[in-house]
Design a protein around this motif. Sequence first.
Motif, PDB file in Angstrom:
ATOM      1  N   UNK A  20     -37.390 -40.698  46.406  1.00  0.00           N
ATOM      2  CA  UNK A  20     -36.605 -39.497  46.148  1.00  0.00           C
ATOM      3  C   UNK A  20     -36.544 -39.193  44.650  1.00  0.00           C
ATOM      4  N   UNK A  21     -36.303 -40.207  43.839  1.00  0.00           N
ATOM      5  CA  UNK A  21     -36.243 -40.008  42.389  1.00  0.00           C
ATOM      6  C   UNK A  21     -37.589 -39.523  41.862  1.00  0.00           C
ATOM      7  N   UNK A  22     -38.677 -40.095  42.359  1.00  0.00           N
ATOM      8  CA  UNK A  22     -40.008 -39.683  41.928  1.00  0.00           C
ATOM      9  C   UNK A  22     -40.256 -38.224  42.304  1.00  0.00           C
ATOM     10  N   UNK A  23     -39.886 -37.827  43.523  1.00  0.00           N
ATOM     11  CA  UNK A  23     -40.107 -36.450  43.955  1.00  0.00           C
ATOM     12  C   UNK A  23     -39.258 -35.471  43.151  1.00  0.00           C
ATOM     13  N   UNK A  24     -38.022 -35.873  42.816  1.00  0.00           N
ATOM     14  CA  UNK A  24     -37.178 -35.007  41.975  1.00  0.00           C
ATOM     15  C   UNK A  24     -37.830 -34.779  40.623  1.00  0.00           C
ATOM     16  N   UNK A  25     -38.442 -35.792  40.054  1.00  0.00           N
ATOM     17  CA  UNK A  25     -39.155 -35.637  38.781  1.00  0.00           C
ATOM     18  C   UNK A  25     -40.413 -34.786  38.959  1.00  0.00           C
ATOM     19  N   UNK A  26     -41.124 -35.004  40.040  1.00  0.00           N
ATOM     20  CA  UNK A  26     -42.382 -34.318  40.287  1.00  0.00           C
ATOM     21  C   UNK A  26     -42.194 -32.822  40.518  1.00  0.00           C
TER      22      UNK A  26
ATOM     23  N   UNK B 266     -42.321 -22.319  38.491  1.00  0.00           N
ATOM     24  CA  UNK B 266     -41.547 -21.511  39.423  1.00  0.00           C
ATOM     25  C   UNK B 266     -40.449 -22.274  40.140  1.00  0.00           C
ATOM     26  N   UNK B 267     -40.368 -23.583  39.935  1.00  0.00           N
ATOM     27  CA  UNK B 267     -39.260 -24.359  40.499  1.00  0.00           C
ATOM     28  C   UNK B 267     -37.996 -24.018  39.720  1.00  0.00           C
ATOM     29  N   UNK B 268     -36.903 -23.715  40.428  1.00  0.00           N
ATOM     30  CA  UNK B 268     -35.667 -23.279  39.786  1.00  0.00           C
ATOM     31  C   UNK B 268     -34.550 -24.310  39.814  1.00  0.00           C
ATOM     32  N   UNK B 269     -34.534 -25.187  40.802  1.00  0.00           N
ATOM     33  CA  UNK B 269     -33.467 -26.174  40.877  1.00  0.00           C
ATOM     34  C   UNK B 269     -33.244 -26.660  42.292  1.00  0.00           C
TER      35      UNK B 269
ATOM     36  N   UNK C 250     -49.869 -33.609  46.912  1.00  0.00           N
ATOM     37  CA  UNK C 250     -50.333 -34.826  47.597  1.00  0.00           C
ATOM     38  C   UNK C 250     -49.234 -35.892  47.687  1.00  0.00           C
ATOM     39  N   UNK C 251     -48.505 -36.137  46.598  1.00  0.00           N
ATOM     40  CA  UNK C 251     -47.428 -37.143  46.649  1.00  0.00           C
ATOM     41  C   UNK C 251     -46.310 -36.711  47.579  1.00  0.00           C
ATOM     42  N   UNK C 252     -45.993 -35.420  47.552  1.00  0.00           N
ATOM     43  CA  UNK C 252     -44.955 -34.894  48.438  1.00  0.00           C
ATOM     44  C   UNK C 252     -45.382 -35.035  49.900  1.00  0.00           C
ATOM     45  N   UNK C 253     -46.644 -34.734  50.190  1.00  0.00           N
ATOM     46  CA  UNK C 253     -47.166 -34.879  51.564  1.00  0.00           C
ATOM     47  C   UNK C 253     -47.092 -36.335  52.027  1.00  0.00           C
ATOM     48  N   UNK C 254     -47.431 -37.274  51.149  1.00  0.00           N
ATOM     49  CA  UNK C 254     -47.354 -38.697  51.511  1.00  0.00           C
ATOM     50  C   UNK C 254     -45.906 -39.096  51.794  1.00  0.00           C
ATOM     51  N   UNK C 255     -44.964 -38.592  50.990  1.00  0.00           N
ATOM     52  CA  UNK C 255     -43.546 -38.898  51.215  1.00  0.00           C
ATOM     53  C   UNK C 255     -43.070 -38.289  52.531  1.00  0.00           C
ATOM     54  N   UNK C 256     -43.553 -37.102  52.875  1.00  0.00           N
ATOM     55  CA  UNK C 256     -43.198 -36.484  54.153  1.00  0.00           C
ATOM     56  C   UNK C 256     -43.631 -37.372  55.317  1.00  0.00           C
TER      57      UNK C 256
END
Length: 145
Positions: free
Chosen positions: A58-64, A70-73, A103-109
């Motif tokens: 979760x911490x890694x994805x928040x950083x990523x 275009x990411x706002x928060x 790719x990292x987000x997909x692996x976490x999913x």
Amino acid sequence: MEVYARRPIPPRSGAVSHHSEVYSEAPVVPVGAYEPPYYVAVFTTVRTQGQSGYSETNARLEDLVKDIPGYLGMDHAQTPGGLGITVSYFRDADALTQWRTDAEHRAAQQRGRAEWYQSYTLHVAKVERSNGFTRAQVPQSPTAG
């Protein structure tokens, strides 16, 4: 103006709180209202008992996600019963697509479906109206106490 409100995700059995020892110096505020249109992804979860590696991922994805143009928060809330709600805000559909296909987000999913989530829903919406309110802080006098 771009604003980022970081919301650490508490443990499954955690109380309702947006604070942790790590972030306790920052005030809790929701992500600001942006000029529409923009997009939100509402991720609602019930987690399993097996949470090995969840906090680190979760911490890694928040950083990523912060590196996505275009990411706002993000806002997060957790009920005492274990329902978690994370709302992520994106300026446009392209930013949301870039995050969805990372790719990292997909692996976490995949790991989430295999290990961490009992159930989840994902709702994506285009925001057409947005507003906010913040109470003005009243300065304390130096003699108050």
